[in-house]
Write an enzyme that holds these catalytic residues in place. Structure first.
Site, PDB file in Angstrom:
ATOM      1  N   PRO A  82       0.797  -1.238   0.000  1.00 38.68           N
ATOM      2  CA  PRO A  82       0.000   0.000   0.000  1.00 38.68           C
ATOM      3  C   PRO A  82       0.821   1.276   0.000  1.00 38.68           C
ATOM      4  O   PRO A  82       1.863   1.364   0.646  1.00 38.68           O
ATOM      5  CB  PRO A  82      -0.829  -0.110   1.294  1.00 38.68           C
ATOM      6  N   ARG A 131       4.896  10.893  -2.644  1.00 44.00           N
ATOM      7  CA  ARG A 131       4.621  10.566  -1.236  1.00 44.00           C
ATOM      8  C   ARG A 131       5.867  10.844  -0.375  1.00 44.00           C
ATOM      9  O   ARG A 131       6.909  10.221  -0.589  1.00 44.00           O
ATOM     10  CB  ARG A 131       4.265   9.082  -1.155  1.00 44.00           C
ATOM     11  N   TYR A 177      11.042   8.909   1.047  1.00 45.49           N
ATOM     12  CA  TYR A 177      11.021   7.885  -0.009  1.00 45.49           C
ATOM     13  C   TYR A 177      11.661   8.322  -1.325  1.00 45.49           C
ATOM     14  O   TYR A 177      11.744   7.527  -2.257  1.00 45.49           O
ATOM     15  CB  TYR A 177       9.574   7.429  -0.242  1.00 45.49           C
ATOM     16  N   ALA A 231       3.160  -0.752   5.002  1.00 51.04           N
ATOM     17  CA  ALA A 231       2.758  -0.801   6.417  1.00 51.04           C
ATOM     18  C   ALA A 231       2.239  -2.178   6.833  1.00 51.04           C
ATOM     19  O   ALA A 231       2.268  -2.514   8.029  1.00 51.04           O
ATOM     20  CB  ALA A 231       1.704   0.267   6.693  1.00 51.04           C
ATOM     21  N   GLU A 263      12.371  -9.551   2.035  1.00 50.49           N
ATOM     22  CA  GLU A 263      11.667  -8.356   2.528  1.00 50.49           C
ATOM     23  C   GLU A 263      12.526  -7.125   2.258  1.00 50.49           C
ATOM     24  O   GLU A 263      13.702  -7.107   2.624  1.00 50.49           O
ATOM     25  CB  GLU A 263      11.427  -8.511   4.032  1.00 50.49           C
ATOM     26  N   ARG A 300      12.972   5.038  12.414  1.00 40.25           N
ATOM     27  CA  ARG A 300      11.755   5.845  12.288  1.00 40.25           C
ATOM     28  C   ARG A 300      10.822   5.595  13.489  1.00 40.25           C
ATOM     29  O   ARG A 300      11.273   5.328  14.573  1.00 40.25           O
ATOM     30  CB  ARG A 300      11.091   5.526  10.941  1.00 40.25           C
TER      31      ARG A 300
HETATM   32  C1  DQA Z   1       8.209   1.093   3.805  1.00 36.66           C
HETATM   33  C2  DQA Z   1       8.276   1.344   5.309  1.00 36.66           C
HETATM   34  C3  DQA Z   1       6.927   1.119   5.955  1.00 36.66           C
HETATM   35  O1  DQA Z   1       7.000   1.371   7.352  1.00 36.66           O
HETATM   36  C4  DQA Z   1       5.911   2.059   5.360  1.00 36.66           C
HETATM   37  O2  DQA Z   1       4.629   1.832   5.913  1.00 36.66           O
HETATM   38  C5  DQA Z   1       5.868   1.999   3.870  1.00 36.66           C
HETATM   39  C6  DQA Z   1       7.128   1.912   3.147  1.00 36.66           C
HETATM   40  C7  DQA Z   1       9.540   1.427   3.098  1.00 36.66           C
HETATM   41  O3  DQA Z   1       9.693   1.007   1.964  1.00 36.66           O
HETATM   42  O4  DQA Z   1      10.387   2.118   3.669  1.00 36.66           O
HETATM   43  O5  DQA Z   1       4.816   2.111   3.263  1.00 36.66           O
HETATM   44  O6  DQA Z   1       7.944  -0.290   3.594  1.00 36.66           O
END
Ligand code: DQA
Length: 146
Positions: A10, A18, A23, A77, A98, A107
């Site tokens: 998501p 975003r 990011y 998330a 992952e 964070r």
């Molecule tokens: C994320 C980190 C997650 O905590 C966050 O909810 C995201 C992006 C990342 O790529 O840094 O949507 O997975």
């Protein structure tokens, strides 16, 4: 040619607009082009999939077990609370890496915990968009070592 799946969860469809301070400013489309090019360089066919829905991500993981050698997954998330995605990863026999764009450990506290890490082959976080390429390299090592 073996096929790999790169999955985004998501809100990752909004990459580029975003929270760019976290990011980056590269668009979702340009990041996907780089992912596909990297996968091809590594000798893989690559499918990229994004969904904002937990069920769609689970369905895609199930489907991947039939035609993919492995998965690079940024579950967004859902990483932090989806036992359903965790169970889907545990249910399939192909390796899942992952990945996170940001360093989730530097964070908010809720991002420090991943419920999917224990069933993934490994975790890569904090390298910006390069986390995906690093995930593909790690996946290749696993697939070729099989
Ligand atoms: C994320 C980190 C997650 O905590 C966050 O909810 C995201 C992006 C990342 O790529 O840094 O949507 O997975």
């Amino acid at each position: 040619m073996k096929k790999v799946l790169v999955m985004h969860g998501p809100n990752l469809n909004l990459l580029g607009e975003r929270e760019p301070g976290i990011y980056g400013t590269d668009t979702f489309e340009s990041i996907n082009n780089e992912i596909t090019a990297k996968a091809n360089d590594l000798g893989f066919e690559c499918e990229v999939f994004q969904s904002n829905s937990e069920g769609a991500l689970i369905d895609k993981l199930h489907a991947a077990r039939l035609d993919c050698a492995g998965v690079v997954l940024n579950a967004g998330a859902y990483t932090h609370y989806s036992y359903a995605i965790r169970d889907a990863i545990a249910a399939i026999k192909i390796p899942v890496i992952e990945v996170h764009i940001s360093n989730v450990h530097s964070r908010d506290e809720f991002r420090n915990n991943s419920v999917i890490s224990p069933v993934c082959a490994g975790v890569i976080a904090g390298f910006g968009k390069n986390s995906y390429s690093l995930g593909l390299i790690a996946l290749k090592d696993i697939i070729e070592g099989e």
